[in-house]
Scaffold this motif. Sequence first.
Motif, PDB file in Angstrom:
ATOM      1  N   TRP A  32       0.871  -1.222  -0.127  1.00 19.60           N
ATOM      2  CA  TRP A  32       0.106   0.154  -0.019  1.00 19.60           C
ATOM      3  C   TRP A  32       1.123   1.117  -0.055  1.00 19.60           C
ATOM      4  O   TRP A  32       1.810   1.180   0.604  1.00 19.60           O
ATOM      5  N   ASP A  33       0.314   2.330  -0.491  1.00 16.39           N
ATOM      6  CA  ASP A  33       1.051   3.268  -0.502  1.00 16.39           C
ATOM      7  C   ASP A  33       0.394   4.180   0.965  1.00 16.39           C
ATOM      8  O   ASP A  33      -0.911   4.192   1.342  1.00 16.39           O
ATOM      9  N   ALA A  34       1.311   4.776   1.737  1.00 17.34           N
ATOM     10  CA  ALA A  34       0.874   5.562   2.982  1.00 17.34           C
ATOM     11  C   ALA A  34      -0.425   6.474   2.941  1.00 17.34           C
ATOM     12  O   ALA A  34      -1.045   6.731   3.839  1.00 17.34           O
ATOM     13  N   ASP A  35      -0.533   7.142   1.732  1.00 15.68           N
ATOM     14  CA  ASP A  35      -1.732   8.376   1.307  1.00 15.68           C
ATOM     15  C   ASP A  35      -2.819   7.663   0.695  1.00 15.68           C
ATOM     16  O   ASP A  35      -3.517   8.391   0.578  1.00 15.68           O
ATOM     17  N   GLU A  36      -2.690   6.261   0.390  1.00 18.17           N
ATOM     18  CA  GLU A  36      -3.930   5.751   0.043  1.00 18.17           C
ATOM     19  C   GLU A  36      -4.691   5.080   1.129  1.00 18.17           C
ATOM     20  O   GLU A  36      -4.235   4.662   2.030  1.00 18.17           O
ATOM     21  N   PRO A  37      -6.150   4.998   0.894  1.00 13.43           N
ATOM     22  CA  PRO A  37      -6.788   3.974   2.025  1.00 13.43           C
ATOM     23  C   PRO A  37      -5.925   2.478   1.814  1.00 13.43           C
ATOM     24  O   PRO A  37      -5.919   1.849   0.925  1.00 13.43           O
ATOM     25  N   HIS A  38      -5.961   2.215   3.216  1.00 16.84           N
ATOM     26  CA  HIS A  38      -5.319   0.719   3.353  1.00 16.84           C
ATOM     27  C   HIS A  38      -5.870   0.199   4.967  1.00 16.84           C
ATOM     28  O   HIS A  38      -6.124   1.089   5.706  1.00 16.84           O
ATOM     29  N   PRO A  39      -5.589  -1.251   5.042  1.00 18.83           N
ATOM     30  CA  PRO A  39      -6.392  -1.737   6.350  1.00 18.83           C
ATOM     31  C   PRO A  39      -5.313  -1.183   7.468  1.00 18.83           C
ATOM     32  O   PRO A  39      -4.104  -1.066   7.237  1.00 18.83           O
ATOM     33  N   GLU A  40      -5.831  -0.596   8.281  1.00 19.53           N
ATOM     34  CA  GLU A  40      -5.200  -0.031   9.707  1.00 19.53           C
ATOM     35  C   GLU A  40      -4.770  -1.230  10.465  1.00 19.53           C
ATOM     36  O   GLU A  40      -6.020  -1.575  11.291  1.00 19.53           O
ATOM     37  N   THR A  41      -3.800  -1.607  10.741  1.00 20.46           N
ATOM     38  CA  THR A  41      -3.231  -2.655  11.554  1.00 20.46           C
ATOM     39  C   THR A  41      -1.972  -1.999  12.222  1.00 20.46           C
ATOM     40  O   THR A  41      -1.192  -1.158  11.883  1.00 20.46           O
ATOM     41  N   ASP A  42      -1.607  -2.800  13.352  1.00 21.47           N
ATOM     42  CA  ASP A  42      -0.421  -2.194  13.878  1.00 21.47           C
ATOM     43  C   ASP A  42       0.954  -2.966  13.185  1.00 21.47           C
ATOM     44  O   ASP A  42       1.166  -4.308  12.992  1.00 21.47           O
ATOM     45  N   ARG A  43       1.713  -1.931  12.625  1.00 22.53           N
ATOM     46  CA  ARG A  43       2.971  -2.425  11.976  1.00 22.53           C
ATOM     47  C   ARG A  43       4.250  -1.961  12.653  1.00 22.53           C
ATOM     48  O   ARG A  43       4.147  -0.951  13.365  1.00 22.53           O
ATOM     49  N   ILE A  44       5.498  -2.526  12.248  1.00 22.05           N
ATOM     50  CA  ILE A  44       6.587  -2.035  12.675  1.00 22.05           C
ATOM     51  C   ILE A  44       7.086  -0.825  11.808  1.00 22.05           C
ATOM     52  O   ILE A  44       7.082  -0.970  10.453  1.00 22.05           O
ATOM     53  N   ASP A  45       7.652   0.252  12.334  1.00 20.61           N
ATOM     54  CA  ASP A  45       7.932   1.398  11.723  1.00 20.61           C
ATOM     55  C   ASP A  45       9.221   1.621  11.466  1.00 20.61           C
ATOM     56  O   ASP A  45       9.927   1.874  12.345  1.00 20.61           O
ATOM     57  N   LEU A  46       9.526   1.481  10.256  1.00 20.88           N
ATOM     58  CA  LEU A  46      11.068   1.616   9.769  1.00 20.88           C
ATOM     59  C   LEU A  46      10.946   2.927   8.987  1.00 20.88           C
ATOM     60  O   LEU A  46      12.252   3.221   8.351  1.00 20.88           O
ATOM     61  N   GLY A  47      10.076   3.906   9.052  1.00 15.83           N
ATOM     62  CA  GLY A  47      10.329   5.089   8.363  1.00 15.83           C
ATOM     63  C   GLY A  47       9.653   4.783   6.820  1.00 15.83           C
ATOM     64  O   GLY A  47       8.579   5.389   6.869  1.00 15.83           O
ATOM     65  N   GLY A  48      10.607   4.533   5.947  1.00 15.33           N
ATOM     66  CA  GLY A  48      10.212   4.481   4.687  1.00 15.33           C
ATOM     67  C   GLY A  48       9.265   3.229   4.377  1.00 15.33           C
ATOM     68  O   GLY A  48       8.514   3.167   3.284  1.00 15.33           O
ATOM     69  N   LEU A  49       9.352   2.032   5.351  1.00 12.83           N
ATOM     70  CA  LEU A  49       8.411   0.844   5.005  1.00 12.83           C
ATOM     71  C   LEU A  49       7.739   0.728   6.565  1.00 12.83           C
ATOM     72  O   LEU A  49       8.353   0.832   7.517  1.00 12.83           O
ATOM     73  N   LEU A  50       6.611   0.485   6.557  1.00 15.65           N
ATOM     74  CA  LEU A  50       5.795  -0.279   7.688  1.00 15.65           C
ATOM     75  C   LEU A  50       5.441  -1.627   7.423  1.00 15.65           C
ATOM     76  O   LEU A  50       4.812  -1.984   6.346  1.00 15.65           O
TER      77      LEU A  50
END
Length: 216
Positions: A32-50
């Motif tokens: 998914w692109d961060a700016d498009e609608p996508h499922p909201e789940t808990d993800r590991i935040d690496l900055g450029g990739l979740l």
Amino acid sequence: MSTVFRRRRREQPDQAAEQQASAAPTRESGPWDADEPHPETDRIDLGGLLLPHNPDFDLRLASVGDQNVGVVALYEESSLQLQALAASKSMGLWDEVRAKIRTGAKDLVEQEGPYGPELIGEIAGEGNTTRKARYIGIDGPRWFVLAMISGRAALDENVANVFLDFIKDVVVVRGTEPMAREEPITLRRPNEQGAETVDSQGLNPFKRGPEISEIR
């Protein structure tokens, strides 16, 4: 106040429906692109990739020099390398990158996969050895994700599907800053933000892993 709230719901049913529709994913799966609608789940935040959580994976940051440019997931005698690159608005990168990979690795053939054309075959390993590898490219809005599956999963669909499910829930955070075409979208270590989330999920701490070779 409750009366006003009820009236607004009656007067604007179409608007509420439109808002719900706009928040729903427009595609069946990611990345998914961060700016498009996508499922909201808990993800590991690496900055450029979740990244989605998978406690069975041993996750490592991959680097070129001092720059973190990708992530490696180890699972069932297999590895998945993910790298996100900047792309232009008008043109994807996979056709070009695929041609470069085939030039550098002669024993690869093209096949159709869940994201379109893929490359699969043997690549050089350490010393004089070879290993099985499968390359998957996904063009997104101003970004490109390159996935390389190697080891057992390159030929075992059951193991490969675990990696594919992981890829389908990745979120790419391209950002708005200008970037050169094919420039890696850099990553940060999770202990810079949200390290407690990684520990709470029972994942191994991130450590520097094998480097992802530059594809330029």
